[in-house]
Motif scaffolding. Structure first.
Motif, PDB file in Angstrom:
ATOM      1  N   ARG A 606      -2.269  -9.475  12.012  1.00 23.07           N
ATOM      2  CA  ARG A 606      -2.255 -10.746  12.762  1.00 23.07           C
ATOM      3  C   ARG A 606      -1.568 -10.575  14.108  1.00 23.07           C
ATOM      4  NH1 ARG A 606      -0.725 -12.677   7.658  1.00 23.07           N
ATOM      5  NH2 ARG A 606       1.441 -12.898   8.352  1.00 23.07           N
ATOM      6  N   GLN A 607      -0.489  -9.812  14.113  1.00 22.13           N
ATOM      7  CA  GLN A 607       0.308  -9.647  15.335  1.00 22.13           C
ATOM      8  C   GLN A 607      -0.446  -8.855  16.400  1.00 22.13           C
ATOM      9  OE1 GLN A 607       3.867  -7.097  15.155  1.00 22.13           O
ATOM     10  NE2 GLN A 607       5.069  -8.839  15.882  1.00 22.13           N
ATOM     11  N   LYS A 608      -1.189  -7.817  15.969  1.00 26.21           N
ATOM     12  CA  LYS A 608      -1.848  -6.917  16.916  1.00 26.21           C
ATOM     13  C   LYS A 608      -3.329  -7.222  17.107  1.00 26.21           C
ATOM     14  CE  LYS A 608       1.922  -4.433  17.348  1.00 26.21           C
ATOM     15  NZ  LYS A 608       2.696  -4.416  18.604  1.00 26.21           N
ATOM     16  N   GLY A 609      -3.849  -8.182  16.338  1.00 26.75           N
ATOM     17  CA  GLY A 609      -5.259  -8.527  16.482  1.00 26.75           C
ATOM     18  C   GLY A 609      -6.200  -7.575  15.788  1.00 26.75           C
ATOM     19  N   TYR A 610      -5.735  -6.935  14.721  1.00 27.30           N
ATOM     20  CA  TYR A 610      -6.559  -6.004  13.953  1.00 27.30           C
ATOM     21  C   TYR A 610      -6.913  -6.605  12.592  1.00 27.30           C
ATOM     22  CZ  TYR A 610      -5.972  -1.988  17.066  1.00 27.30           C
ATOM     23  OH  TYR A 610      -6.019  -1.135  18.137  1.00 27.30           O
ATOM     24  N   ARG A 611      -8.049  -6.220  12.073  1.00 31.97           N
ATOM     25  CA  ARG A 611      -8.421  -6.543  10.696  1.00 31.97           C
ATOM     26  C   ARG A 611      -8.076  -5.308   9.868  1.00 31.97           C
ATOM     27  NH1 ARG A 611     -10.537 -10.197   6.691  1.00 31.97           N
ATOM     28  NH2 ARG A 611     -12.009  -9.069   5.398  1.00 31.97           N
ATOM     29  N   ILE A 612      -7.057  -5.389   9.022  1.00 32.93           N
ATOM     30  CA  ILE A 612      -6.613  -4.243   8.236  1.00 32.93           C
ATOM     31  C   ILE A 612      -7.067  -4.415   6.792  1.00 32.93           C
ATOM     32  CG2 ILE A 612      -4.615  -2.960   7.376  1.00 32.93           C
ATOM     33  CD1 ILE A 612      -3.161  -3.616   9.937  1.00 32.93           C
ATOM     34  N   ILE A 613      -7.822  -3.439   6.312  1.00 36.71           N
ATOM     35  CA  ILE A 613      -8.257  -3.400   4.912  1.00 36.71           C
ATOM     36  C   ILE A 613      -7.420  -2.347   4.204  1.00 36.71           C
ATOM     37  CG2 ILE A 613     -10.190  -2.968   3.342  1.00 36.71           C
ATOM     38  CD1 ILE A 613     -12.052  -3.721   5.679  1.00 36.71           C
ATOM     39  N   ILE A 614      -6.856  -2.706   3.059  1.00 39.24           N
ATOM     40  CA  ILE A 614      -5.976  -1.799   2.324  1.00 39.24           C
ATOM     41  C   ILE A 614      -6.720  -1.246   1.122  1.00 39.24           C
ATOM     42  CG2 ILE A 614      -3.817  -1.599   1.025  1.00 39.24           C
ATOM     43  CD1 ILE A 614      -3.445  -4.388   3.050  1.00 39.24           C
ATOM     44  N   ALA A 615      -6.869   0.078   1.086  1.00 34.52           N
ATOM     45  CA  ALA A 615      -7.441   0.767  -0.073  1.00 34.52           C
ATOM     46  C   ALA A 615      -6.319   1.557  -0.732  1.00 34.52           C
ATOM     47  CB  ALA A 615      -8.570   1.700   0.348  1.00 34.52           C
ATOM     48  N   THR A 616      -6.358   1.650  -2.049  1.00 33.93           N
ATOM     49  CA  THR A 616      -5.273   2.327  -2.763  1.00 33.93           C
ATOM     50  C   THR A 616      -5.767   2.855  -4.101  1.00 33.93           C
ATOM     51  OG1 THR A 616      -3.033   2.052  -3.678  1.00 33.93           O
ATOM     52  CG2 THR A 616      -4.496   0.146  -3.787  1.00 33.93           C
ATOM     53  N   THR A 617      -5.053   3.835  -4.616  1.00 34.16           N
ATOM     54  CA  THR A 617      -5.377   4.333  -5.959  1.00 34.16           C
ATOM     55  C   THR A 617      -4.865   3.376  -7.025  1.00 34.16           C
ATOM     56  OG1 THR A 617      -3.373   5.701  -5.860  1.00 34.16           O
ATOM     57  CG2 THR A 617      -5.454   6.757  -5.275  1.00 34.16           C
ATOM     58  N   ALA A 618      -3.842   2.600  -6.704  1.00 36.53           N
ATOM     59  CA  ALA A 618      -3.304   1.587  -7.625  1.00 36.53           C
ATOM     60  C   ALA A 618      -2.305   0.742  -6.852  1.00 36.53           C
ATOM     61  CB  ALA A 618      -2.611   2.239  -8.828  1.00 36.53           C
ATOM     62  N   ILE A 619      -2.043  -0.461  -7.364  1.00 38.77           N
ATOM     63  CA  ILE A 619      -0.975  -1.291  -6.793  1.00 38.77           C
ATOM     64  C   ILE A 619       0.245  -1.116  -7.680  1.00 38.77           C
ATOM     65  CG2 ILE A 619      -0.256  -3.627  -6.201  1.00 38.77           C
ATOM     66  CD1 ILE A 619      -3.157  -4.314  -5.664  1.00 38.77           C
ATOM     67  N   ILE A 620       1.347  -0.704  -7.091  1.00 42.36           N
ATOM     68  CA  ILE A 620       2.532  -0.326  -7.856  1.00 42.36           C
ATOM     69  C   ILE A 620       3.740  -1.146  -7.410  1.00 42.36           C
ATOM     70  CG2 ILE A 620       1.713   2.043  -8.205  1.00 42.36           C
ATOM     71  CD1 ILE A 620       3.701   2.884  -5.966  1.00 42.36           C
ATOM     72  N   ASN A 621       4.807  -1.035  -8.190  1.00 43.57           N
ATOM     73  CA  ASN A 621       6.144  -1.459  -7.756  1.00 43.57           C
ATOM     74  C   ASN A 621       7.114  -0.380  -8.210  1.00 43.57           C
ATOM     75  OD1 ASN A 621       6.587  -1.928 -10.518  1.00 43.57           O
ATOM     76  ND2 ASN A 621       6.147  -4.115 -10.341  1.00 43.57           N
ATOM     77  N   GLY A 622       8.395  -0.573  -7.964  1.00 40.59           N
ATOM     78  CA  GLY A 622       9.365   0.466  -8.303  1.00 40.59           C
ATOM     79  C   GLY A 622       9.355   0.831  -9.774  1.00 40.59           C
ATOM     80  N   SER A 623       9.272  -0.182 -10.636  1.00 39.59           N
ATOM     81  CA  SER A 623       9.317   0.074 -12.079  1.00 39.59           C
ATOM     82  C   SER A 623       8.089   0.834 -12.548  1.00 39.59           C
ATOM     83  CB  SER A 623       9.442  -1.251 -12.847  1.00 39.59           C
ATOM     84  OG  SER A 623      10.671  -1.884 -12.546  1.00 39.59           O
ATOM     85  N   ARG A 624       6.902   0.405 -12.107  1.00 40.26           N
ATOM     86  CA  ARG A 624       5.679   1.086 -12.546  1.00 40.26           C
ATOM     87  C   ARG A 624       5.611   2.509 -12.009  1.00 40.26           C
ATOM     88  NH1 ARG A 624       3.208  -3.909 -11.839  1.00 40.26           N
ATOM     89  NH2 ARG A 624       2.136  -3.349  -9.923  1.00 40.26           N
ATOM     90  N   MET A 625       6.100   2.710 -10.801  1.00 34.83           N
ATOM     91  CA  MET A 625       6.099   4.053 -10.239  1.00 34.83           C
ATOM     92  C   MET A 625       6.977   4.984 -11.067  1.00 34.83           C
ATOM     93  SD  MET A 625       7.078   5.390  -6.394  1.00 34.83           S
ATOM     94  CE  MET A 625       8.849   5.166  -6.535  1.00 34.83           C
ATOM     95  N   LEU A 626       8.184   4.527 -11.390  1.00 35.12           N
ATOM     96  CA  LEU A 626       9.111   5.375 -12.140  1.00 35.12           C
ATOM     97  C   LEU A 626       8.675   5.559 -13.586  1.00 35.12           C
ATOM     98  CD1 LEU A 626      12.526   4.116 -10.721  1.00 35.12           C
ATOM     99  CD2 LEU A 626      11.327   6.236 -10.190  1.00 35.12           C
TER     100      LEU A 626
END
Length: 634
Positions: A606-626
């Motif tokens: 929004r700040q820079k005027g870009y459309r950013i699409i996020i691709a990932t192998t998984a959505i994690i948090n600290g607990s799931r990562m560890l």
């Protein structure tokens, strides 16, 4: 059949990632259709939620599926004469399937079996089936379920196994899958001309993409490129971000309730009844879309004002004429009821978050204390006080993953612990939580999450001197230079986090306050204390159109960096990418992304005027990562 899909883009020329869902459904339809008649479906537990997101029960029923079972070791009694297994290519799953087939044979039950492996079959799985004596009884097909649309700007493989398989075990298997998803994206939305990457896995993936593309041959690409840039980032480039406590609303929902494939279940503590409410969390929910990326301190204020607006809309029906009332019921009432339900759930969830985070508990600690320790670690202050708090967590036997998270954050922000601190904390942890976690510490060290610091005294004699002595060998000048370079690597990375933080301004200057209600910087996702390193790298890459000028920063990070910039045309030096595509950036996280990073990248877009699409192998948090690295006693 793929060619018949409508390739219109949502929001003008922006890529419509929902197309990926249709492609996956189409392939599943073909594979199930090839197995004529009624059939039972046995699904890997890890694929239940992603498949539900892609298809739903009614879709499967229309394709001839009679009953649906979860894949377990215990035998499945009854069912149809045809059975389809949808599984990840894992040894355990193959053994469970073999046990089912042997059980049927003992019972004299004749069935036809088909295994759909997601995303592709592996030779080791065929070997296991052959060893178990059932290979001849099954048909094996590949089910290429790649990136699953979680929202209009999030696509995920929903494969958390890559994190430990690559970053701990060094297994490259899943990198082929990542590369294939990029090739598929390019075949759908056009070749992505500008590629920037950081990390060992990112480099391998980029090489695989080129290899797969050349093997497939030159396909006719869409008339116009829809994505102008792709940034590939390894998770180990920035372990610090997932180790920090999340304070955005969506991040807190994930920490406390756990969001699975974009869906969440709220229990009685939220609903106020005995029923469990399952709801989708995406931009289609008007209430959620307004609060998902906010710092939690601003959520209640918005929910309160929205509740008043909804109540006012309900109340206006009392003064309506008959025709106006009919229009209200047919046009507005349904939407108001949906918003009212959503508002009720999010108010209930916010109250639960407040209880968890302000009062704390004997096992979770107090959030304010934890945030204080995290901020000190990020700033590099009050080291001994932080160590004392972690020791207190160990002695009080707080939630083990919380304690491990703080230990790993301590290690990552100090470039490894001194040997005496490491050994002391390790011994206390093992005494408190069990000696089976010696393997956990070993796993975390292999992944680079919890390490011992390499001091200057240790590096100089053991690395530099020994390598310089090898100059006596007839290796030539070039090799001599590489020896010196590799020997100095450890010294260069010493205290890397402080160096990188300073160069990229990840930690705000003392006395600079961040406005959490109307933020002007990505650091708001951590209460103004820290800007995610990965997000700052993305910002720099798209601003600079590459890594130029960042050499002093990137040399401190794990892995190598690379870039492939589109060649400018000879006439006028103009890019062949459309103006809309030049503002579309795909950021691919190899190893997982957190909701805090997603919120920060949305803010950046929004700040820079870009459309950013996020691709990932998984959505994690600290607990799931560890949890991926924790040794469990069986």
């Amino acid at each position: 059949m793929v060619g018949k899909l409508n390739v219109e883009m949502a929001g003008g020329d922006y890529p419509d990632v929902s197309m990926l869902k249709e492609l996956a459904r189409e392939q599943l339809t073909i594979l199930l259709g090839n197995f004529y008649g009624k059939k039972d479906l046995v699904i890997d537990p890890g694929l239940m939620t992603p498949l539900d997101r892609l298809t739903g029960v009614q879709f499967l029923k229309h394709k001839g599926v009679d009953k649906i079972f979860k894949l377990e070791h215990k035998e499945i009694l009854g069912g149809c004469d045809q059975r389809v297994y949808i599984v990840r290519p894992q040894v355990k799953s193959m053994r469970n399937i073999a046990a089912h087939i042997h059980s049927d044979k003992r019972a004299g039950k004749l069935r036809k079996y088909r295994i759909l492996m997601v995303p592709r079959r592996l030779h080791v799985c065929e070997m296991i089936l052959e060893q178990e004596g059932v290979y001849g009884s099954v048909q094996i097909e590949d089910l290429h379920i790649g990136l699953i649309p979680i929202d209009s700007d999030i696509i995920s493989l929903e494969n958390p196994q890559l994190l430990d398989s690559f970053f701990m075990e060094g297994d490259y298997t899943w990198l082929h899958t990542v590369a294939r998803t990029i090739v598929n994206l390019q075949s759908t939305f056009g070749t992505i001309p500008n590629v920037y990457g950081q990390g060992h896995a990112a480099k391998i993936v980029e090489t695989l993409v080129q290899t797969l593309t050349s093997e497939l041959g030159e396909k006719k690409s869409p008339l116009q490129h829809k994505i102008g840039h792709i940034v590939l980032l390894d998770r180990d480039v920035d372990y610090v971000t997932p180790l920090c406590s999340q304070v955005t609303y969506e991040g807190l929902l994930d920490d406390i309730f756990e969001i699975k494939c974009g869906a969440i279940e709220f229990g009685p503590e939220v609903t106020g009844t005995e029923k469990v409410a399952k709801t989708m969390l995406n931009s289609e929910d008007a209430i959620f879309s307004q609060i998902r990326n906010r710092h939690f301190t601003g959520v209640f204020k918005y929910l309160s004002s929205r509740a008043k607006e909804i109540q006012a809309n309900y109340d206006k029906r009392h003064n309506m004429e008959l025709q106006e009332l009919k229009n209200f019921v047919s046009e507005e009432l349904k939407g108001l009821k949906q918003e009212h339900r959503s508002l009720t759930l999010h108010i209930g969830a916010s109250e639960v978050i407040m209880k968890h985070k302000t009062k704390g508990s004997l096992k979770r600690g107090d959030l304010q204390d934890i945030l204080g320790v995290e901020h000190n670690l990020l700033e590099g202050s009050d080291f001994r006080q932080c160590v004392s708090y972690i020791e207190e967590c160990i002695h009080r036997q707080y939630d083990m993953l919380l304690t491990l998270r703080l230990l790993c954050l301590l290690s990552c922000t100090t470039s490894g612990l001194l040997a005496k601190d490491y050994q002391s904390l390790k011994l206390k942890f093992l005494h408190s939580y069990g000696f089976e976690h010696m393997i956990t510490f070993f796993n975390l060290k292999k992944a680079g999450l919890l390490t011992e610091a390499v001091t200057g005294k240790e590096v100089a004699p053991s690395s530099i001197e020994s390598n310089l002595n090898k100059l006596a060998d007839s290796r030539g000048v070039g090799s001599a230079v590489s020896y010196v370079t590799s020997s100095l690597a450890a010294l260069q990375k010493k205290d890397w986090f402080r160096t990188v933080s300073k160069k990229l301004s990840l930690i705000p200057k003392a006395g600079v306050e961040c406005n959490l209600q109307n933020p002007n910087d990505m650091s708001y996702v951590f209460g103004g204390a820290y800007t995610p390193l990965t997000c700052r790298l993305v910002e720099q890459a798209i601003q600079r159109q590459g890594w130029g000028g960042l050499e002093d920063v990137l040399r401190h990070l794990p892995g190598t960096n690379f870039e492939k910039i589109e060649a400018r045309s000879a006439k006028g030096g103009k890019s062949t990418v459309g103006s809309a595509a030049s503002k579309v950036v795909l950021v691919y996280f190899i190893g997982g992304v957190t909701y805090s990073e997603i919120a920060a990248l949305r803010f950046l877009g929004r700040q820079k005027g870009y459309r950013i699409i996020i691709a990932t192998t998984a959505i994690i948090n600290g607990s799931r990562m560890l949890r991926s690295f924790v040794e469990t006693v069986k």
